[in-house]
Scaffold this active site. Structure first.
Site, PDB file in Angstrom:
ATOM      1  N   SER A 174      -7.901  -2.555  -4.114  1.00  0.00           N
ATOM      2  CA  SER A 174      -8.612  -1.276  -4.102  1.00  0.00           C
ATOM      3  C   SER A 174      -9.614  -1.178  -5.248  1.00  0.00           C
ATOM      4  CB  SER A 174      -7.613  -0.117  -4.179  1.00  0.00           C
ATOM      5  OG  SER A 174      -6.853  -0.026  -2.997  1.00  0.00           O
ATOM      6  N   ARG A 205       0.849  -1.196   0.000  1.00  0.00           N
ATOM      7  CA  ARG A 205       0.000   0.000   0.000  1.00  0.00           C
ATOM      8  C   ARG A 205       0.885   1.248   0.000  1.00  0.00           C
ATOM      9  NH1 ARG A 205      -5.511  -0.917   1.409  1.00  0.00           N
ATOM     10  NH2 ARG A 205      -6.109  -2.648   0.076  1.00  0.00           N
ATOM     11  N   ASP A 216      -3.061  -1.816  -7.732  1.00  0.00           N
ATOM     12  CA  ASP A 216      -3.690  -2.382  -6.533  1.00  0.00           C
ATOM     13  C   ASP A 216      -5.074  -2.945  -6.845  1.00  0.00           C
ATOM     14  OD1 ASP A 216      -4.652  -2.994  -4.044  1.00  0.00           O
ATOM     15  OD2 ASP A 216      -4.097  -1.090  -3.116  1.00  0.00           O
ATOM     16  N   GLN A 269      -0.466   2.288  -6.498  1.00  0.00           N
ATOM     17  CA  GLN A 269      -1.912   2.496  -6.502  1.00  0.00           C
ATOM     18  C   GLN A 269      -2.577   2.032  -7.789  1.00  0.00           C
ATOM     19  OE1 GLN A 269      -2.647   6.581  -5.472  1.00  0.00           O
ATOM     20  NE2 GLN A 269      -2.506   6.197  -3.272  1.00  0.00           N
ATOM     21  N   TYR A 303      -3.188  -1.799   6.104  1.00  0.00           N
ATOM     22  CA  TYR A 303      -4.228  -2.809   6.257  1.00  0.00           C
ATOM     23  C   TYR A 303      -4.670  -2.867   7.714  1.00  0.00           C
ATOM     24  CZ  TYR A 303      -2.614  -4.584   1.719  1.00  0.00           C
ATOM     25  OH  TYR A 303      -2.262  -4.705   0.413  1.00  0.00           O
TER      26      TYR A 303
END
Length: 370
Positions: A132, A121, A129, A126, A226
């Site tokens: 997400s 993360r 990911d 990003q 997390y």
């Protein structure tokens, strides 16, 4: 290098790891793409769409025998793992901490494995990911599913026959899925409350219009972005803090999962017995054991007048959008891992280091070199 795109075999999952648009972009990068027949059919992508993009439609056997990289979304089953060839590379959500035996099989085949769910993360990762991108859709879909299953409407409605009070929604877990659930429920006119072990999520929940149920937190913050396992004392205090809201809720959405562990029980059977008749629980953590003590994966259970729906964070029912996002994540990841169309194997890079689980038949310990 030749990339093989496998059809998903997990029950109910209609997604595909690579869409025709992304297949075309990978071909432009110098990769050859083979797609298992009908891999994208359940996401509204025809074989002809892939062919027009320049990909080749082939059998599953051909993909295992004649590709350098095999890509799918869900973990490979044992039969698939046993077909791997020496030096072959697989990319999927492997959930390696929960499936150590699978990693042993991969190592035994002298193959290499990257796990998409192990993505760190960090800001650089990003756009790779998948947790997400997929959780965002799952949070939206959970509210829509809940609205369909409820016997009430969401918004305040004033009519000549009387006033209808807005529905009350409670969200456990203010991660990506939880935030999207809050936003969607608010747009539909519900009164929304939320809770999370991570007190740093309070501001995010409130910015979307939810009331955050604060639980005294003795340093139990997030771990690398997390949620982590709560202590028994915290779990007890959380139950006490949310019971009033839980017992009044029309819809409850639970999203709490801890990577590599069984989902924490947030709602006990005793609590369910005190909820109002007709309430609905959507348990998005059911695949990892569930946040509700009663929930069962892919089952709808009615007990004490409450409907408990055990489902998964994977948004299979919006498979076209989910596939689009997953495929883009995978494309960005492949671009990161390769130079031209050859792997860089940069083990000093955090993204590569943490997602590379098995390297040429050797299991790496906690994302570190064997």
């Amino acid at each position: 290098m030749i990339i093989g795109v496998l059809k998903e075999t997990q029950e109910g999952d209609n997604r595909v790891a690579i869409t025709p648009k992304i297949a075309q972009q990978l071909i432009e990068k110098g990769f050859e793409i083979k797609v298992e027949e009908d891999a994208g059919a359940n996401s509204s992508y025809k074989n002809s769409d892939y062919s027009k993009a320049g990909a080749h439609i082939r059998s599953k056997e051909d993909l295992f025998n004649n590709t350098d990289i095999l890509i799918k979304i869900n973990p490979f089953d044992n039969k698939e793992l046993e077909k791997l060839k020496k030096g072959q590379i697989i990319i999927a959500q492997l959930f390696h901490k929960s499936h150590p035996h699978d990693m042993e099989i991969i190592a035994g085949q002298e193959a290499t494995a990257f796990s998409m769910d192990a993505m760190p993360r960090i800001s650089r990762a990003q756009d790779m990911d998948v947790l997400s991108s997929q959780n965002n859709l799952a949070g939206y879909k959970a509210v829509i599913k809940g609205a369909y299953e409820m016997t009430k409407i969401f918004p305040l409605m004033m009519t000549a026959a009387g006033t209808i009070s807005p529905a009350r929604v409670l969200v456990y877990g203010v991660g990506v899925a939880g935030l999207q659930a809050i936003a969607t429920a608010k747009r539909l006119g519900a009164i929304v409350e939320a809770t999370d072990i991570r007190t740093e999520t309070k501001e995010q929940a409130e910015s979307l219009g939810a009331k955050f149920i604060m639980v005294d937190n003795n340093g139990e913050e997030s771990e690398n972005g997390y949620a982590k396992v709560a202590s028994e004392d915290y779990a007890r205090r959380q139950k006490e803090a949310v019971n009033k809201s839980l017992f009044k809720a029309d819809l409850v959405i639970t999203t709490a999962m801890v990577p590599g562990r069984t989902s924490p029980i947030l709602i006990t059977e005793e609590q369910v017995s005190q909820m109002q008749n007709g309430a609905v629980i959507i348990d998005l953590a059911a695949a990892q054991g569930g946040n509700c003590e009663i929930s069962v994966m892919n089952k709808t259970i009615i007990k004490y007048g409450v409907k408990i729906i055990g489902t998964t964070i994977a948004p299979q029912s919006v498979s076209t959008n989910a596939s689009d996002l997953y495929a883009k994540n995978t494309f960005n990841y492949l671009v990161h891992l390769t130079d031209g169309n050859k792997f860089k194997w940069d083990l000093e890079d955090q993204i590569t280091d943490e997602t590379l689980i098995v390297l040429n038949g050797k299991i790496r310990q906690n994302g570190k070199k064997p």
